[in-house]
Enzyme design. Structure first.
Site, PDB file in Angstrom:
ATOM      1  N   LYS A  22      28.655  62.612  24.442  1.00 60.63           N
ATOM      2  CA  LYS A  22      27.493  62.873  23.353  1.00 60.63           C
ATOM      3  C   LYS A  22      27.353  62.407  22.299  1.00 60.63           C
ATOM      4  O   LYS A  22      25.991  61.859  21.664  1.00 60.63           O
ATOM      5  CB  LYS A  22      28.544  64.040  22.960  1.00 60.63           C
ATOM      6  CG  LYS A  22      27.574  64.673  21.510  1.00 60.63           C
ATOM      7  CD  LYS A  22      28.063  66.776  21.402  1.00 60.63           C
ATOM      8  CE  LYS A  22      29.370  66.395  20.889  1.00 60.63           C
ATOM      9  NZ  LYS A  22      28.696  66.453  20.008  1.00 60.63           N
ATOM     10  N   ASN A  23      29.425  61.773  21.935  1.00 60.66           N
ATOM     11  CA  ASN A  23      29.269  61.486  20.711  1.00 60.66           C
ATOM     12  C   ASN A  23      28.973  60.024  19.933  1.00 60.66           C
ATOM     13  O   ASN A  23      28.142  59.314  19.534  1.00 60.66           O
ATOM     14  CB  ASN A  23      30.971  61.070  20.067  1.00 60.66           C
ATOM     15  CG  ASN A  23      31.103  62.939  20.262  1.00 60.66           C
ATOM     16  OD1 ASN A  23      30.367  63.818  19.992  1.00 60.66           O
ATOM     17  ND2 ASN A  23      32.049  63.146  19.409  1.00 60.66           N
ATOM     18  N   ARG A  92      26.103  67.476  12.755  1.00 57.67           N
ATOM     19  CA  ARG A  92      27.098  66.701  12.002  1.00 57.67           C
ATOM     20  C   ARG A  92      26.551  65.449  11.741  1.00 57.67           C
ATOM     21  O   ARG A  92      25.856  64.667  11.044  1.00 57.67           O
ATOM     22  CB  ARG A  92      28.842  66.843  13.197  1.00 57.67           C
ATOM     23  CG  ARG A  92      29.211  65.934  11.775  1.00 57.67           C
ATOM     24  CD  ARG A  92      29.514  66.733  11.145  1.00 57.67           C
ATOM     25  NE  ARG A  92      30.967  66.060  10.251  1.00 57.67           N
ATOM     26  CZ  ARG A  92      30.471  65.931   9.233  1.00 57.67           C
ATOM     27  NH1 ARG A  92      30.266  66.396   8.369  1.00 57.67           N
ATOM     28  NH2 ARG A  92      31.430  64.898   7.853  1.00 57.67           N
ATOM     29  N   CYS A 116      29.890  72.306  13.865  1.00 56.78           N
ATOM     30  CA  CYS A 116      31.131  72.625  13.803  1.00 56.78           C
ATOM     31  C   CYS A 116      31.599  72.997  12.769  1.00 56.78           C
ATOM     32  O   CYS A 116      31.595  72.137  11.824  1.00 56.78           O
ATOM     33  CB  CYS A 116      31.726  71.727  15.295  1.00 56.78           C
ATOM     34  SG  CYS A 116      31.454  71.583  17.042  1.00 56.78           S
ATOM     35  N   ARG A 121      34.018  68.587   6.394  1.00 55.20           N
ATOM     36  CA  ARG A 121      34.120  67.322   6.981  1.00 55.20           C
ATOM     37  C   ARG A 121      33.542  66.582   5.704  1.00 55.20           C
ATOM     38  O   ARG A 121      31.945  66.468   5.792  1.00 55.20           O
ATOM     39  CB  ARG A 121      33.560  68.241   8.399  1.00 55.20           C
ATOM     40  CG  ARG A 121      34.601  68.270   9.107  1.00 55.20           C
ATOM     41  CD  ARG A 121      33.350  68.601  10.654  1.00 55.20           C
ATOM     42  NE  ARG A 121      33.761  67.320  10.869  1.00 55.20           N
ATOM     43  CZ  ARG A 121      32.599  67.719  12.577  1.00 55.20           C
ATOM     44  NH1 ARG A 121      32.352  68.952  12.589  1.00 55.20           N
ATOM     45  NH2 ARG A 121      32.805  66.600  13.541  1.00 55.20           N
ATOM     46  N   PRO A 122      33.784  66.222   4.834  1.00 53.11           N
ATOM     47  CA  PRO A 122      33.071  65.055   3.717  1.00 53.11           C
ATOM     48  C   PRO A 122      32.765  63.879   4.467  1.00 53.11           C
ATOM     49  O   PRO A 122      33.356  63.304   5.942  1.00 53.11           O
ATOM     50  CB  PRO A 122      34.305  65.082   2.633  1.00 53.11           C
ATOM     51  CG  PRO A 122      35.751  65.115   3.258  1.00 53.11           C
ATOM     52  CD  PRO A 122      35.059  66.039   4.478  1.00 53.11           C
ATOM     53  N   ASP A 124      32.732  61.539   1.722  1.00 50.71           N
ATOM     54  CA  ASP A 124      32.298  59.870   1.183  1.00 50.71           C
ATOM     55  C   ASP A 124      32.835  58.260   1.555  1.00 50.71           C
ATOM     56  O   ASP A 124      32.974  57.692   1.378  1.00 50.71           O
ATOM     57  CB  ASP A 124      33.745  60.595   0.122  1.00 50.71           C
ATOM     58  CG  ASP A 124      35.351  60.736   0.867  1.00 50.71           C
ATOM     59  OD1 ASP A 124      35.005  61.834   2.092  1.00 50.71           O
ATOM     60  OD2 ASP A 124      36.511  60.095   0.345  1.00 50.71           O
ATOM     61  N   GLN A 125      33.473  58.911   2.823  1.00 50.09           N
ATOM     62  CA  GLN A 125      33.488  57.686   3.179  1.00 50.09           C
ATOM     63  C   GLN A 125      32.524  56.738   3.863  1.00 50.09           C
ATOM     64  O   GLN A 125      32.417  54.770   3.877  1.00 50.09           O
ATOM     65  CB  GLN A 125      35.068  57.162   4.691  1.00 50.09           C
ATOM     66  CG  GLN A 125      36.307  57.907   3.917  1.00 50.09           C
ATOM     67  CD  GLN A 125      37.005  57.414   2.487  1.00 50.09           C
ATOM     68  OE1 GLN A 125      37.586  55.784   2.545  1.00 50.09           O
ATOM     69  NE2 GLN A 125      37.397  58.145   1.991  1.00 50.09           N
ATOM     70  N   ASP A 304      39.683  66.381  20.118  1.00 53.00           N
ATOM     71  CA  ASP A 304      38.722  67.173  20.680  1.00 53.00           C
ATOM     72  C   ASP A 304      39.527  67.948  21.631  1.00 53.00           C
ATOM     73  O   ASP A 304      38.893  68.830  22.203  1.00 53.00           O
ATOM     74  CB  ASP A 304      37.272  66.329  21.499  1.00 53.00           C
ATOM     75  CG  ASP A 304      36.511  65.867  19.552  1.00 53.00           C
ATOM     76  OD1 ASP A 304      37.138  65.835  18.679  1.00 53.00           O
ATOM     77  OD2 ASP A 304      36.062  64.280  19.441  1.00 53.00           O
ATOM     78  N   ILE A 326      43.973  65.844  12.512  1.00 53.66           N
ATOM     79  CA  ILE A 326      42.953  65.771  11.697  1.00 53.66           C
ATOM     80  C   ILE A 326      41.875  66.425  11.095  1.00 53.66           C
ATOM     81  O   ILE A 326      41.274  65.807  10.302  1.00 53.66           O
ATOM     82  CB  ILE A 326      41.534  64.885  13.185  1.00 53.66           C
ATOM     83  CG1 ILE A 326      42.791  64.338  14.133  1.00 53.66           C
ATOM     84  CG2 ILE A 326      40.462  64.394  13.112  1.00 53.66           C
ATOM     85  CD1 ILE A 326      42.822  62.464  13.941  1.00 53.66           C
ATOM     86  N   ARG A 396      25.783  72.577  23.509  1.00 54.45           N
ATOM     87  CA  ARG A 396      25.537  71.212  22.471  1.00 54.45           C
ATOM     88  C   ARG A 396      26.295  69.833  22.598  1.00 54.45           C
ATOM     89  O   ARG A 396      25.911  69.275  22.548  1.00 54.45           O
ATOM     90  CB  ARG A 396      26.119  71.730  21.321  1.00 54.45           C
ATOM     91  CG  ARG A 396      25.511  72.602  19.997  1.00 54.45           C
ATOM     92  CD  ARG A 396      25.914  72.681  18.423  1.00 54.45           C
ATOM     93  NE  ARG A 396      26.540  71.380  18.199  1.00 54.45           N
ATOM     94  CZ  ARG A 396      27.519  70.930  17.703  1.00 54.45           C
ATOM     95  NH1 ARG A 396      28.258  71.819  16.900  1.00 54.45           N
ATOM     96  NH2 ARG A 396      27.865  69.817  17.191  1.00 54.45           N
TER      97      ARG A 396
END
Ligand code: EPU
Length: 417
Positions: A22-23, A92, A116, A121-122, A124-125, A304, A326, A396
């Site tokens: 998936k990822n 996401r 999720c 879950r910013p 910024d990076q 995960d 995490i 999902r």
């Protein structure tokens, strides 16, 4: 809306074939928009997140077809730099459109992503990386706007080895002028998979899989054929299900190296793990042994797999300590396991799991994808019937989950809720 109804206390046995990651897929599918020609992607999982991404690409003007597990992406009519918010909010990984649209058009408008609910879950990076490449960045009303006359390669040091930021910066940098060097980059297998796809398209990415990734920008990328790597987390989930039920399951179409953190912990829990070529066989113990674990970026124990592991440890002999490092809020599902008789205390980001001899089926709700996996595993090992509400969340990330479990002898059905 539907639920998964599981009759538990069944030792899973047999073979299960793992689908594509998936990822990886949710990074590679938008990356295909950067090619001048058509890309054919093989081993793409048939899951909801992929279906939503296909819709987003179509909305942006690309032609997308899916035949079995092969997706083709033809970006001929891809003209818009504005991502459709009603679809973007559903997952996401839609944040990868920022890097792709910026690389392609020099501008992007992308709503802040959904996905999720596992804590803040910013991004910024990601934004720091785009700024380093010369983009103007503004965030207003939940929309990220990026604009750059031209992107110029630059060093980027990530404060944390963020998977999403590493991938997004690779996407944007692939068409920048000059070289981008990402330091403290994420090393997850899907970062490497994306790099391989980009390189097949004509990009020059080196070092993916280490903590320094160098991307020498090129003027043009072409379409390419690529086979997505197997889904390590889907494999981890079936391995855990085997361990939790004292089963004997052969998990096929895997890269065993990617499963090592989980194999090591399941061995500690008393499972026998045989690795061979592209499969792994898991023989679960009668009752697992307690253990301690802390989630870490790859190659550490994956966050995960934390939720599925806690389901296994709920029935272990002894007390386990599971630290989530995490995410800030990835232990919310514990209250559902407690409804099934688990004895788990949460202190901050740590779960203290006092193993019990038996879990008992109950109606429970999956609030996020891997919570769903955890509740399924608990249901398979529990006495009686467990109803897991929120199947659409599980779908999902898990393809044909009911069929795959039935293939292992489980009594599982999908019913409307
Ligand atoms: N973070 C920041 N700022 C950023 C980016 C990340 O503070 O700009 C923080 C996050 O808030 C989080 C941590 O860093 O606390 C890790 O985030 P990372 O960016 O590494 O994760 P991600 O890209 O959002 C991907 C997977 C997740 C997986 C994590 C960690 C995708 C689409 N998602 O998320 O997968 O948990 O990496 O390995 O690749 C799942 O599959 O269930 C899932 C949640």
């Amino acid at each position: 809306m539907s639920k998964l109804v599981i009759r538990g206390r069944c030792r899973l046995h047999g073979e299960v074939t793992i689908g594509g990651s998936k990822n990886s897929s949710v990074a590679i599918i938008p990356a295909a928009l950067l090619g001048e020609g058509t890309s054919a992607l093989d081993n793409v999982p048939r899951i909801n997140d992929v279906a939503v991404f296909a819709e987003i690409l179509k909305d942006l003007g690309a032609v997308v077809t899916m035949d079995g597990s092969t997706m083709t992406v033809a970006p001929n009519g891809f003209v818009s730099h504005i991502a459709p918010y009603d679809l973007v909010r559903k997952l996401r990984a839609s944040y990868y459109l920022m890097g792709v649209l910026l690389a392609k058009f020099g501008q992007a408008e992308v709503g802040l992503p959904g996905g999720c609910d596992i804590g803040p879950r910013p991004v910024d990076q990601h934004l720091k990386g785009f700024r380093a490449l010369g983009a103007d960045v503004s965030v207003e009303g939940g929309v990220v706007r990026l604009k750059a006359k031209k992107l110029v390669g630059s060093p980027v040091y990530l404060d944390f080895p963020s998977v999403g930021a590493t991938i997004n910066i690779m996407l944007a940098a692939s068409r920048a002028e000059g070289t981008t060097v990402i330091e403290n980059a994420a090393k997850e297998p899907h970062v490497v998979d994306l790099a391989n796809f980009l390189n097949a398209m004509g990009a020059r990415v080196q070092g993916a899989g280490t903590d320094v990734v160098r991307i020498r920008g090129v003027k043009e990328l072409r379409g390419a054929d690529h086979s997505v790597i197997p889904d390590d987390i889907e494999a981890d989930t079936y391995m855990m299900a085997a361990a939790a039920t004292g089963g004997d399951v052969t998990v096929k179409n895997v890269i065993t190296k990617h499963l090592e953190p989980v194999s090591a912990k399941l061995r500690e829990a008393g499972a026998i793990i045989e690795e061979n070529g592209d499969y792994v066989r898991v023989l679960g113990p009668e009752r697992p042994k307690a253990l301690n674990v802390k989630t870490l970026p790859y190659p550490g124990f994956p966050t995960d797999a934390q939720q599925p592991l806690v389901a296994v440890l709920s029935r272990a002999e002894g007390v386990s300590v599971v630290q989530e490092s995490i995410y800030d809020n990835r232990l919310g599902y514990v209250s559902e396991l407690v409804k099934m008789g688990a004895k788990i205390k949460v202190e901050g980001k740590t779960a203290i799991v006092e193993g019990v001899p038996r879990l008992v089926g109950a109606p429970v709700k999956a609030n996020d994808l891997r919570a769903g996996a955890s509740l399924m595993i608990a249901g398979l090992s529990a006495e009686g019937v467990t109803e897991v509400y929120g199947l659409e969340i599980i779908s999902r990330g898990y393809e044909m989950v009911d069929e795959k479990l039935r293939g292992l002898g489980a009594q599982v059905e999908i019913r409307p809720d």
